[in-house]
Design an enzyme around this catalytic site. Sequence first.
Site, PDB file in Angstrom:
ATOM      1  N   ASP A  66      -4.552  -4.872   7.184  1.00  0.00           N
ATOM      2  CA  ASP A  66      -4.884  -3.522   6.289  1.00  0.00           C
ATOM      3  C   ASP A  66      -5.949  -3.961   5.318  1.00  0.00           C
ATOM      4  OD1 ASP A  66      -4.791  -0.981   5.389  1.00  0.00           O
ATOM      5  OD2 ASP A  66      -3.285  -1.493   3.770  1.00  0.00           O
ATOM      6  N   GLN A  71     -10.125   1.448  -4.617  1.00  0.00           N
ATOM      7  CA  GLN A  71      -8.656   2.041  -4.485  1.00  0.00           C
ATOM      8  C   GLN A  71      -8.050   2.126  -6.124  1.00  0.00           C
ATOM      9  OE1 GLN A  71      -6.128  -1.035  -2.833  1.00  0.00           O
ATOM     10  NE2 GLN A  71      -4.052   0.126  -3.191  1.00  0.00           N
ATOM     11  N   GLU A  80      -0.173  -8.291   7.358  1.00  0.00           N
ATOM     12  CA  GLU A  80       0.932  -7.450   7.654  1.00  0.00           C
ATOM     13  C   GLU A  80       1.385  -7.534   9.312  1.00  0.00           C
ATOM     14  OE1 GLU A  80       0.759  -3.332   6.297  1.00  0.00           O
ATOM     15  OE2 GLU A  80      -0.790  -3.716   4.770  1.00  0.00           O
ATOM     16  N   THR A 116      -8.324  -0.562   9.768  1.00  0.00           N
ATOM     17  CA  THR A 116      -7.521  -1.363   9.964  1.00  0.00           C
ATOM     18  C   THR A 116      -7.328  -2.007  11.316  1.00  0.00           C
ATOM     19  OG1 THR A 116      -5.912   0.433   8.705  1.00  0.00           O
ATOM     20  CG2 THR A 116      -5.005  -1.376  10.006  1.00  0.00           C
ATOM     21  N   LYS A 151      -8.668   2.461   1.690  1.00  0.00           N
ATOM     22  CA  LYS A 151      -7.777   1.846   2.700  1.00  0.00           C
ATOM     23  C   LYS A 151      -8.085   2.490   3.966  1.00  0.00           C
ATOM     24  CE  LYS A 151      -4.284  -0.138   0.549  1.00  0.00           C
ATOM     25  NZ  LYS A 151      -3.881  -1.662   0.869  1.00  0.00           N
ATOM     26  N   ASP A 201       1.796   3.014   6.464  1.00  0.00           N
ATOM     27  CA  ASP A 201       1.796   1.746   5.941  1.00  0.00           C
ATOM     28  C   ASP A 201       2.817   1.858   4.548  1.00  0.00           C
ATOM     29  OD1 ASP A 201       0.871  -0.831   5.970  1.00  0.00           O
ATOM     30  OD2 ASP A 201      -0.428  -0.637   4.429  1.00  0.00           O
ATOM     31  N   ARG A 243     -10.338  -3.009  -3.206  1.00  0.00           N
ATOM     32  CA  ARG A 243      -9.579  -2.932  -4.221  1.00  0.00           C
ATOM     33  C   ARG A 243     -10.203  -2.097  -5.394  1.00  0.00           C
ATOM     34  NH1 ARG A 243      -4.758  -4.126  -2.220  1.00  0.00           N
ATOM     35  NH2 ARG A 243      -4.571  -6.050  -1.384  1.00  0.00           N
ATOM     36  N   HIS A 251       5.023  -9.593  -2.944  1.00  0.00           N
ATOM     37  CA  HIS A 251       3.756  -8.795  -3.208  1.00  0.00           C
ATOM     38  C   HIS A 251       3.891  -7.956  -4.215  1.00  0.00           C
ATOM     39  CE1 HIS A 251      -0.144  -7.007  -2.198  1.00  0.00           C
ATOM     40  NE2 HIS A 251       0.657  -5.879  -2.070  1.00  0.00           N
ATOM     41  N   GLU A 255      -4.993  -7.681   3.826  1.00  0.00           N
ATOM     42  CA  GLU A 255      -3.764  -7.496   3.569  1.00  0.00           C
ATOM     43  C   GLU A 255      -3.088  -7.955   4.941  1.00  0.00           C
ATOM     44  OE1 GLU A 255      -2.866  -4.525   0.261  1.00  0.00           O
ATOM     45  OE2 GLU A 255      -2.235  -3.793   2.162  1.00  0.00           O
ATOM     46  N   GLU A 284      -3.899 -11.103  -4.728  1.00  0.00           N
ATOM     47  CA  GLU A 284      -2.875 -12.185  -5.352  1.00  0.00           C
ATOM     48  C   GLU A 284      -3.461 -13.603  -5.468  1.00  0.00           C
ATOM     49  OE1 GLU A 284       1.169 -11.223  -3.576  1.00  0.00           O
ATOM     50  OE2 GLU A 284      -0.375 -10.272  -2.077  1.00  0.00           O
TER      51      GLU A 284
END
Length: 411
Positions: free
Chosen positions: A228, A235, A196, A252, A248, A121, A232, A128, A194, A356
């Site tokens: 993904d 992480q 993607e 997925t 993560k 990834d 948080r 971002h 996420e 975000e």
Amino acid sequence: MPEQSPLDLAEGDPFGPHNLPYGAFTTADEPGRRRLGVRIGDHVLDAGAAAHTLGSPYASLLAQPGLGPLLAAGRTAWRDVRRALTAWVTVPAHRQDIEPLLHPLDSVTLHLPYEVADYVDFYSSEHHATNVGHIFRPDGEPLTPNWKHLPIGYHGRSGTVVVSGTDVIRPAGQRKTPADPAPLFGPSVKLDIEAEVGFVVGTPTELGRPVPLNAFRDHVFGLHLLNDWSARDIQAWEYVPLGPFLGKSFATSVSAWVTPLEALDAARVAPPARDVDVLPYLDDSGDEEPGGLDLRISVAINGQIVSEPPFATMYWTAAQQLTHMTVNGASLRTGDLYGSGTVSGPEVHQRGSLLELTWNGRDPLELPYGKRTFLEDGDEVTMTAWAPGPDGVRVGLGEVTGRIVPAPATS
């Protein structure tokens, strides 16, 4: 009046003959038999049965439970099979043979269309990366010193790539806020998305042989949407110094449909202007074919659109990502999957993650069903996308959906 054929699609159908994405499916009467299918409108064509009926030289590749053998067959086979499929669903003389092999989409079960070999990834949206930098380093430079010199990425866990519609179990792990004297263990409280795009490798390479930029199409078969999922809080505590790990690796999600690159020729665009010179192996300034793709993504939570990230803004292209991840001699395997990284644009409504969109929880989203900072149990996230196609028609990308279910109880 005679019944309308499933091949008589409405004008502008995003899953018309100009698209023809591949997937794997089973039927209710044969739930144990997976077949390779091709989507046309709201139906799935049994590709193996069609190839056998029409005497295709590629019948053995298509009479498979998934996409793997076709992926491994290489670019010439990809092109020839696509041309044959296009003829089978458009030439009137084939209708009598093809129509009985079409299954309504809502009558089949879709599966992961290929066995994922390795998963990488990337982190390739400047918008971002800048947003994340401002969130976590408000007094420093938002981008790390290497960001505009190479596509940053990490190796993920291929065994937890799941097909759209698979429930996502809330992960548990260690987390620690600055106010906590010691780390805590428990379910993530900052579960995120996420948005993607995932690129699917077909033709493998030998160990020690890098893939140059101009060989991208010889190795990458197609793409599909990818979510993904990211914890948080887990992480944030674990990622120094080695990067993403348990935050993560729990899941997925990918679409059940893989769109061939050839279907997206009309969506090719130049990537954003680069303000830092790159090393020669990543320099695409002289390429005849633009390396970017104009994909319009939408992200919805419980049916409410929360973001519309534009893939055309991605700083690093899929070709540069492939070249960089093999430049050290790392080999490709059929079924390798690599994610673009979170897609975000310059506007607030174009941010591809809740991190975000809510600025790490500071600015909750006001939604019809309540406020959201991060995902709650029961939330369902759906990503859809389309791209410009030939003659103004849209190319649809198969959706990717996942519903959050509670973490299992622990003693």
